[in-house]
Design a protein around this motif. Sequence first.
Motif, short mmCIF file in Angstrom:
data_model
loop_
_atom_site.label_atom_id
_atom_site.label_comp_id
_atom_site.label_asym_id
_atom_site.label_seq_id
_atom_site.Cartn_x
_atom_site.Cartn_y
_atom_site.Cartn_z
N ALA A 64 9.73 5.77 -5.95
CA ALA A 64 9.16 6.57 -4.86
C ALA A 64 7.75 7.03 -5.21
CB ALA A 64 10.06 7.77 -4.57
N GLU A 65 7.54 7.45 -6.44
CA GLU A 65 6.21 7.89 -6.86
C GLU A 65 5.20 6.75 -6.83
OE1 GLU A 65 6.91 9.63 -10.68
OE2 GLU A 65 7.71 11.49 -9.82
N ARG A 66 5.65 5.57 -7.11
CA ARG A 66 4.74 4.41 -7.13
C ARG A 66 4.51 3.82 -5.75
NH1 ARG A 66 3.88 2.00 -12.30
NH2 ARG A 66 4.87 3.25 -13.91
N ARG A 67 5.26 4.27 -4.76
CA ARG A 67 5.10 3.77 -3.39
C ARG A 67 4.07 4.56 -2.60
NH1 ARG A 67 11.12 2.17 -2.54
NH2 ARG A 67 11.47 4.20 -3.07
N TYR A 68 3.42 5.51 -3.23
CA TYR A 68 2.46 6.35 -2.53
C TYR A 68 1.41 5.49 -1.83
CZ TYR A 68 -1.40 9.46 -1.63
OH TYR A 68 -2.42 10.13 -1.01
N LEU A 69 1.15 5.83 -0.59
CA LEU A 69 0.14 5.13 0.19
C LEU A 69 -0.84 6.16 0.73
CD1 LEU A 69 -0.55 2.28 1.24
CD2 LEU A 69 0.79 2.79 3.27
N PRO A 70 -2.12 6.06 0.40
CA PRO A 70 -3.10 7.04 0.86
C PRO A 70 -3.13 7.14 2.39
CG PRO A 70 -4.06 5.59 -0.78
CD PRO A 70 -2.72 5.03 -0.43
N GLY A 71 -3.44 8.33 2.88
CA GLY A 71 -3.47 8.59 4.32
C GLY A 71 -4.36 7.62 5.09
N GLU A 72 -5.52 7.30 4.54
CA GLU A 72 -6.43 6.37 5.22
C GLU A 72 -5.80 4.98 5.37
OE1 GLU A 72 -9.60 5.57 7.48
OE2 GLU A 72 -9.15 7.52 6.61
N ALA A 73 -5.08 4.54 4.36
CA ALA A 73 -4.41 3.25 4.43
C ALA A 73 -3.32 3.28 5.51
CB ALA A 73 -3.80 2.88 3.08
N LYS A 74 -2.59 4.40 5.61
CA LYS A 74 -1.56 4.53 6.64
C LYS A 74 -2.18 4.43 8.03
CE LYS A 74 1.41 7.56 3.95
NZ LYS A 74 1.95 8.93 3.83
N LYS A 75 -3.34 5.09 8.23
CA LYS A 75 -4.02 5.04 9.54
C LYS A 75 -4.39 3.60 9.89
CE LYS A 75 -6.09 9.63 9.28
NZ LYS A 75 -7.37 10.35 9.14
N ILE A 76 -4.92 2.88 8.93
CA ILE A 76 -5.35 1.50 9.17
C ILE A 76 -4.13 0.65 9.57
CG2 ILE A 76 -6.22 -0.60 8.07
CD1 ILE A 76 -8.04 1.28 6.39
N ILE A 77 -3.04 0.80 8.84
CA ILE A 77 -1.85 0.01 9.13
C ILE A 77 -1.28 0.38 10.49
CG2 ILE A 77 0.55 -0.37 8.43
CD1 ILE A 77 -0.47 -0.04 5.50
N LEU A 78 -1.16 1.68 10.78
CA LEU A 78 -0.56 2.11 12.04
C LEU A 78 -1.42 1.79 13.25
CD1 LEU A 78 0.93 5.53 10.88
CD2 LEU A 78 2.17 3.41 11.37
N ASN A 79 -2.72 1.72 13.06
CA ASN A 79 -3.63 1.45 14.17
C ASN A 79 -4.01 0.00 14.33
OD1 ASN A 79 -3.76 4.15 15.05
ND2 ASN A 79 -5.26 4.61 13.47
N SER A 80 -3.53 -0.86 13.44
CA SER A 80 -3.88 -2.28 13.54
C SER A 80 -2.97 -2.96 14.57
CB SER A 80 -3.77 -2.97 12.19
OG SER A 80 -2.43 -2.96 11.76
N ARG A 81 -3.50 -3.95 15.19
CA ARG A 81 -2.73 -4.71 16.19
C ARG A 81 -2.02 -5.84 15.50
NH1 ARG A 81 -6.65 -5.04 21.45
NH2 ARG A 81 -6.98 -2.79 21.60
N PRO A 82 -0.82 -6.17 15.97
CA PRO A 82 -0.05 -7.27 15.36
C PRO A 82 -0.70 -8.62 15.59
CG PRO A 82 1.20 -6.24 17.14
CD PRO A 82 -0.11 -5.53 17.01
#
Length: 82
Positions: A64-82
């Motif tokens: 779980a500690e190694r799965r950390y994903l920075p907030g900016e990376a989350k935004k990019i992934i969630l806002n990207s189109r498939p």
Amino acid sequence: MLADGSEKKIDLDGELYYSGYNVEDLVKHQQKEGRFGFEETAYLLLTSELPTKKHLASFTLELAERRYLPGEAKKIILNSRP
């Protein structure tokens, strides 16, 4: 797949074991308890042993500690189109 591009099915009777553990039994046990079993399986593959409850808790925390994903990376992934 054969050299001519055709496929050949091979019927195999038997059981699959990993480090002395019957894989089918492991899966059935995890399903019976309603667990996904990812952490136990990863631990088994890395150590050739099933984890104790203590080792599993520690290993799960480490993953779980190694799965950390920075907030900016989350935004990019969630806002990207498939």
